[in-house]
Structures are given as C-alpha cells and as structure tokens.
Motif scaffolding. Structure first.
Motif, PDB file in Angstrom:
ATOM      1  N   LEU A   1     -31.531  19.874 -12.631  1.00  0.00           N
ATOM      2  CA  LEU A   1     -30.555  19.921 -13.706  1.00  0.00           C
ATOM      3  C   LEU A   1     -30.456  21.341 -14.253  1.00  0.00           C
ATOM      4  CD1 LEU A   1     -28.941  18.411 -16.014  1.00  0.00           C
ATOM      5  CD2 LEU A   1     -31.138  18.008 -17.081  1.00  0.00           C
ATOM      6  N   GLU A   2     -29.245  21.730 -14.587  1.00  0.00           N
ATOM      7  CA  GLU A   2     -29.057  23.029 -15.258  1.00  0.00           C
ATOM      8  C   GLU A   2     -28.242  22.814 -16.526  1.00  0.00           C
ATOM      9  OE1 GLU A   2     -27.664  26.565 -12.880  1.00  0.00           O
ATOM     10  OE2 GLU A   2     -27.473  24.990 -11.389  1.00  0.00           O
ATOM     11  N   PHE A   3     -28.554  23.576 -17.567  1.00  0.00           N
ATOM     12  CA  PHE A   3     -27.701  23.622 -18.763  1.00  0.00           C
ATOM     13  C   PHE A   3     -27.017  24.986 -18.755  1.00  0.00           C
ATOM     14  CE2 PHE A   3     -30.981  20.588 -20.007  1.00  0.00           C
ATOM     15  CZ  PHE A   3     -30.217  19.555 -20.543  1.00  0.00           C
ATOM     16  N   VAL A   4     -25.696  24.974 -18.696  1.00  0.00           N
ATOM     17  CA  VAL A   4     -24.960  26.237 -18.611  1.00  0.00           C
ATOM     18  C   VAL A   4     -24.108  26.407 -19.856  1.00  0.00           C
ATOM     19  CG1 VAL A   4     -23.235  27.530 -17.301  1.00  0.00           C
ATOM     20  CG2 VAL A   4     -24.877  26.101 -16.107  1.00  0.00           C
ATOM     21  N   ARG A   5     -24.174  27.595 -20.417  1.00  0.00           N
ATOM     22  CA  ARG A   5     -23.367  27.871 -21.600  1.00  0.00           C
ATOM     23  C   ARG A   5     -22.081  28.589 -21.192  1.00  0.00           C
ATOM     24  NH1 ARG A   5     -24.961  30.855 -27.219  1.00  0.00           N
ATOM     25  NH2 ARG A   5     -23.080  32.084 -27.357  1.00  0.00           N
ATOM     26  N   VAL A   6     -20.978  28.190 -21.802  1.00  0.00           N
ATOM     27  CA  VAL A   6     -19.690  28.866 -21.560  1.00  0.00           C
ATOM     28  C   VAL A   6     -19.167  29.324 -22.920  1.00  0.00           C
ATOM     29  CG1 VAL A   6     -17.364  28.641 -20.608  1.00  0.00           C
ATOM     30  CG2 VAL A   6     -19.213  27.236 -19.674  1.00  0.00           C
TER      31      VAL A   6
ATOM     32  N   PRO B   1     -32.244  15.362 -24.348  1.00  0.00           N
ATOM     33  CA  PRO B   1     -33.083  14.340 -23.695  1.00  0.00           C
ATOM     34  C   PRO B   1     -32.247  13.200 -23.103  1.00  0.00           C
ATOM     35  CG  PRO B   1     -34.033  14.951 -25.802  1.00  0.00           C
ATOM     36  CD  PRO B   1     -32.682  15.606 -25.731  1.00  0.00           C
ATOM     37  N   ASP B   2     -31.138  12.839 -23.776  1.00  0.00           N
ATOM     38  CA  ASP B   2     -30.272  11.772 -23.249  1.00  0.00           C
ATOM     39  C   ASP B   2     -29.561  12.237 -21.976  1.00  0.00           C
ATOM     40  OD1 ASP B   2     -31.048  10.243 -25.393  1.00  0.00           O
ATOM     41  OD2 ASP B   2     -29.289  10.750 -26.613  1.00  0.00           O
ATOM     42  N   ALA B   3     -29.133  13.506 -21.983  1.00  0.00           N
ATOM     43  CA  ALA B   3     -28.476  14.045 -20.785  1.00  0.00           C
ATOM     44  C   ALA B   3     -29.465  14.080 -19.618  1.00  0.00           C
ATOM     45  CB  ALA B   3     -27.942  15.447 -21.076  1.00  0.00           C
TER      46      ALA B   3
ATOM     47  N   LEU C   1     -40.126  15.046 -21.958  1.00  0.00           N
ATOM     48  CA  LEU C   1     -38.744  14.725 -22.324  1.00  0.00           C
ATOM     49  C   LEU C   1     -38.452  15.163 -23.767  1.00  0.00           C
ATOM     50  CD1 LEU C   1     -36.229  13.389 -21.142  1.00  0.00           C
ATOM     51  CD2 LEU C   1     -37.026  11.216 -22.079  1.00  0.00           C
ATOM     52  N   GLN C   2     -39.457  15.037 -24.626  1.00  0.00           N
ATOM     53  CA  GLN C   2     -39.259  15.400 -26.036  1.00  0.00           C
ATOM     54  C   GLN C   2     -38.971  16.905 -26.173  1.00  0.00           C
ATOM     55  OE1 GLN C   2     -41.888  13.455 -24.989  1.00  0.00           O
ATOM     56  NE2 GLN C   2     -40.830  11.596 -25.656  1.00  0.00           N
ATOM     57  N   GLU C   3     -39.599  17.693 -25.307  1.00  0.00           N
ATOM     58  CA  GLU C   3     -39.399  19.145 -25.411  1.00  0.00           C
ATOM     59  C   GLU C   3     -37.945  19.549 -25.137  1.00  0.00           C
ATOM     60  OE1 GLU C   3     -43.339  21.585 -24.343  1.00  0.00           O
ATOM     61  OE2 GLU C   3     -42.860  20.048 -22.876  1.00  0.00           O
ATOM     62  N   PHE C   4     -37.232  18.748 -24.371  1.00  0.00           N
ATOM     63  CA  PHE C   4     -35.808  19.046 -24.157  1.00  0.00           C
ATOM     64  C   PHE C   4     -35.053  18.995 -25.487  1.00  0.00           C
ATOM     65  CE2 PHE C   4     -36.849  17.848 -19.785  1.00  0.00           C
ATOM     66  CZ  PHE C   4     -36.126  18.777 -19.064  1.00  0.00           C
ATOM     67  N   GLY C   5     -35.531  18.134 -26.376  1.00  0.00           N
ATOM     68  CA  GLY C   5     -34.870  17.964 -27.669  1.00  0.00           C
ATOM     69  C   GLY C   5     -34.949  19.189 -28.553  1.00  0.00           C
ATOM     70  N   ALA C   6     -35.938  20.065 -28.310  1.00  0.00           N
ATOM     71  CA  ALA C   6     -36.089  21.268 -29.144  1.00  0.00           C
ATOM     72  C   ALA C   6     -34.846  22.149 -29.045  1.00  0.00           C
ATOM     73  CB  ALA C   6     -37.319  22.055 -28.706  1.00  0.00           C
TER      74      ALA C   6
ATOM     75  N   LEU D   1     -40.326  19.538 -14.667  1.00  0.00           N
ATOM     76  CA  LEU D   1     -40.792  20.923 -14.539  1.00  0.00           C
ATOM     77  C   LEU D   1     -39.641  21.847 -14.910  1.00  0.00           C
ATOM     78  CD1 LEU D   1     -42.460  20.787 -11.010  1.00  0.00           C
ATOM     79  CD2 LEU D   1     -43.659  21.033 -13.183  1.00  0.00           C
ATOM     80  N   ALA D   2     -39.959  22.902 -15.647  1.00  0.00           N
ATOM     81  CA  ALA D   2     -38.948  23.941 -15.900  1.00  0.00           C
ATOM     82  C   ALA D   2     -39.246  25.082 -14.944  1.00  0.00           C
ATOM     83  CB  ALA D   2     -39.032  24.417 -17.339  1.00  0.00           C
TER      84      ALA D   2
END
Lengths: 183, 180
Positions: free
Chosen positions: B82-87, B26-28, A72-77, B40-41
């Motif tokens: 989960l995906e993070f998408v940039r616009v 991390p909060d999201a 979870l911490q790595e998301f913070g990077a 996992l990524a």
C-alpha cells in the motif's frame, strides 16, 4: 491628542464597534478551527507542525531501504492534521500580512483610547508580538524542537487576550453612559 | 492603501483550506490489505538520482525524499502493498491510498484526505464511481478514472478526479520502479 474615541462622532464609534465585532467573530471561528485541526495543547501543536524524526538533511549517495514493523493503530497517527514545510511557507505568506493588518487596525483603536502612554505602548507591542510568537513557534517547532510548540500556544492566547482588552476598554470608553449626556 | 487592499484580497483568495479526513488510514489499510495481521513500513530514502528520475516521470517528489511502502502479511503470506500519495492542488492537498496485490496489480484506491473546499467535489467524483476504474490496473497502465466519469459530473469534480488520477499514476510508477 485630537483623536479621542470617547469624544468621537457616534458614526466613528459605530464603525469601531462593527470592526471589533467582525474581528471578534473571526477570532471565534479561528479558535474553533484550531480546536478542529490542531488543538490547544503544546503536544497537539507539536504533532501538527513538527517534522518527522526520520528526516535526512541530504539525500544518500544511493537509495537506502529501511524497514520496520508497524501496528494498525500506528497508521492512525497520520490522521492528525499536519502542516509540512511547504504548507507552512504558504501559511506564513498568507497569514502574516493579514495579522499585521489586524494588529494595525486594533492599534489604531488603542491610539484613540484614554490610556497612559506606557499602556498604549504595551498593548500595541502585544498586538504585534502575538502573531510573531505564533509563527515563530510554528517554525521553531518544525526546524528545531517540538518544545517550541509552547510559543505557538502562547501566541494564540496572547492574540485573544490583546483583542479582549482592546475591545473591553474601547466599548467601555465609547459607550458608557455619561450623566446627563450623550455617549 | 491599494497595496493593503491587494494583500487582503490575495490572502482571502489564497487562504488554505483545512484538511478533512474522508477515510481514516487504519480503515483504508484494512480495506486495501484485507486479512493482514502484520504490517511493515519499507522506507526508501531516495538518492538524488532516483528522486530526480521519479520527478521527471510523474512530476512528484515524496516528502523529505522518503518513499514509503506499507507491506501487509497474513502469517508468512504476502497480502499486498500500500502507498499513501499526496497530491497538492490549488484547493489544498489530497491524499490517495493505492493498494497493490502480490501479483502487482492495483487492488483498490481510496481517497483518504481532501480539504474543506474540495471535499464535495471529491465526493461527487467518488459517487460517480471514480475508484472502480482503477481496480486491476497493471503497472504500465495509465489511470483513466477521470476520463471514464467525465460526462457524468460537473467541471470541478472532474478536475478533482484528474488529480486523483495523478496520485494513482505516481503510486504506479513508484511501485513499478522502486518496490522490489
């Protein structure tokens, strides 16, 4: 040389003073912004500009899947402000002409100062070299190695240093009290 | 002189507004993958053909041609993806986090990044309930959050809501076509 700020009309001196004050205000807020979004150390600048290590120069012939565990911490990077290549292209396009105009304006002030020619050359060179160093560092950090972030830090400090020298000398020469005379 | 002035005006108009974090990643992740204790990524390095296909459908190419899905697990159980998408907008980039349930519907959407300039407009759209309209979307659906709140907000928040719609549409298509 005819152009000498020490003997210039008071209105010209006032114009130069206002210009220097305005640029100084801009530099102060610029430093604040750097502190907020990037940082002043080569490490933080490298995080801002370096490309991800997983980058492949050419797309693969067929889509490849790679999987790795994360904490979870790595998301913070990813929460550190970063500048990708497209944004850096835009940033360079916008900032370099303005940096050139600021360097030219400060160089015009340098030309009006009572300085040895070699100091004049040195200051003008520094005024133009600082933004070059700044952006060379950003691009080399992105394209070659994170180690080049040190150039960006050096460029930023050089910009501040050059401005401080020009402003200090100009204000002193323009406004210092002269015995029995008008400044 | 005219060119100098034109450059200065152009630079002032085009100046890039710095990014601001609205919600930390991390909060999201915790909100969109609730209960997950393992992550996992999954990185898809897209072929030229797949990248072109994605671009044709949603007018978007992920950075460096890598599409990343973050998978959440609770023990052995799949919690979601989960995906993070940039616009990219004329007012700087937005980042939208889109979470999916294991049933392949949208669990939630969070705007994680905006810019100094766009933040108030994004917040106005969020306060009008923009992200509530994405919950439960199926992969073939078109996001209509902006249209749903259009009458309650001013023009610029409405514009930013459309940009968030765009981010959700990209995530839906990427997930539908590439996540197996």
């Amino acid at each position: 040389m005819l152009y000498d700020l020490r003997r210039a009309d008071a209105r010209v001196k006032w114009l130069v003073t206002c210009l220097l004050a305005t640029l100084g205000l801009g530099y102060l807020f610029g430093s604040w912004m750097v502190g907020l979004f990037s940082g002043f150390t080569p490490q933080s600048v490298a995080v801002t500009f370096a490309s991800p290590e997983m980058h492949m120069a050419m797309p693969p012939a067929s889509t490849m899947v790679m999987e790795h565990p994360m904490t979870l911490q790595e998301f913070g990077a990813h929460d550190h402000y970063t500048v990708d290549r497209n944004l850096l292209v835009q940033d360079t396009h916008v900032h370099v002409p303005i940096y050139g105009i600021i360097a030219a304006a400060l160089s015009l002030v340098v030309l009006g100062l009572d300085l040895a020619r070699r100091w004049g050359y040195a200051l003008i060179t520094l005024l133009f070299a600082a933004p070059w160093l700044d952006f060379a560092g950003m691009w080399l950090t992105k394209l070659v190695s994170s180690g080049f972030a040190v150039l960006t830090v050096a460029g930023g400090w050089a910009m501040g240093f050059a401005y401080t020298i020009v402003t200090g000398v100009a204000l002193w020469q323009m406004w210092r009290p002269t015995p029995g005379g008008v400044p | 002189m005219r060119q100098l002035l034109a450059s200065a005006v152009a630079a002032a108009l085009l100046h890039i507004s710095p990014t601001v974090i609205l919600v930390k990643r991390p909060d999201a992740v915790q909100q969109l993958l609730p209960g997950a204790d393992r992550f996992l990524a999954r990185e898809l390095h897209l072929s030229a053909h797949d990248a072109h296909r994605l671009h044709e459908v949603v007018d978007w190419s992920p950075e460096d041609g890598v599409l990343t899905f973050f998978v959440g697990k609770d023990g052995g159980k799949d919690v979601g993806t989960l995906e993070f998408v940039r616009v990219d907008t004329p007012h700087g980039p937005l980042e939208v986090a889109v979470g999916f349930t294991p049933e392949r519907t949208v669990r939630g959407v969070i705007v994680t990044k905006a810019t100094v300039e766009s933040k108030p407009w994004v917040l106005a759209a969020l306060q009008a309930g923009l992200t509530e309209h994405y919950r439960g979307l199926k992969l073939a659906d078109a996001p209509g959050g902006a249209a749903a709140i259009k009458n309650r907000i001013a023009d610029l928040p409405a514009y930013m809501a459309q940009e968030v719609d765009k981010g959700v549409a990209r995530a839906l298509v990427a997930y539908r076509d590439f996540y197996r």
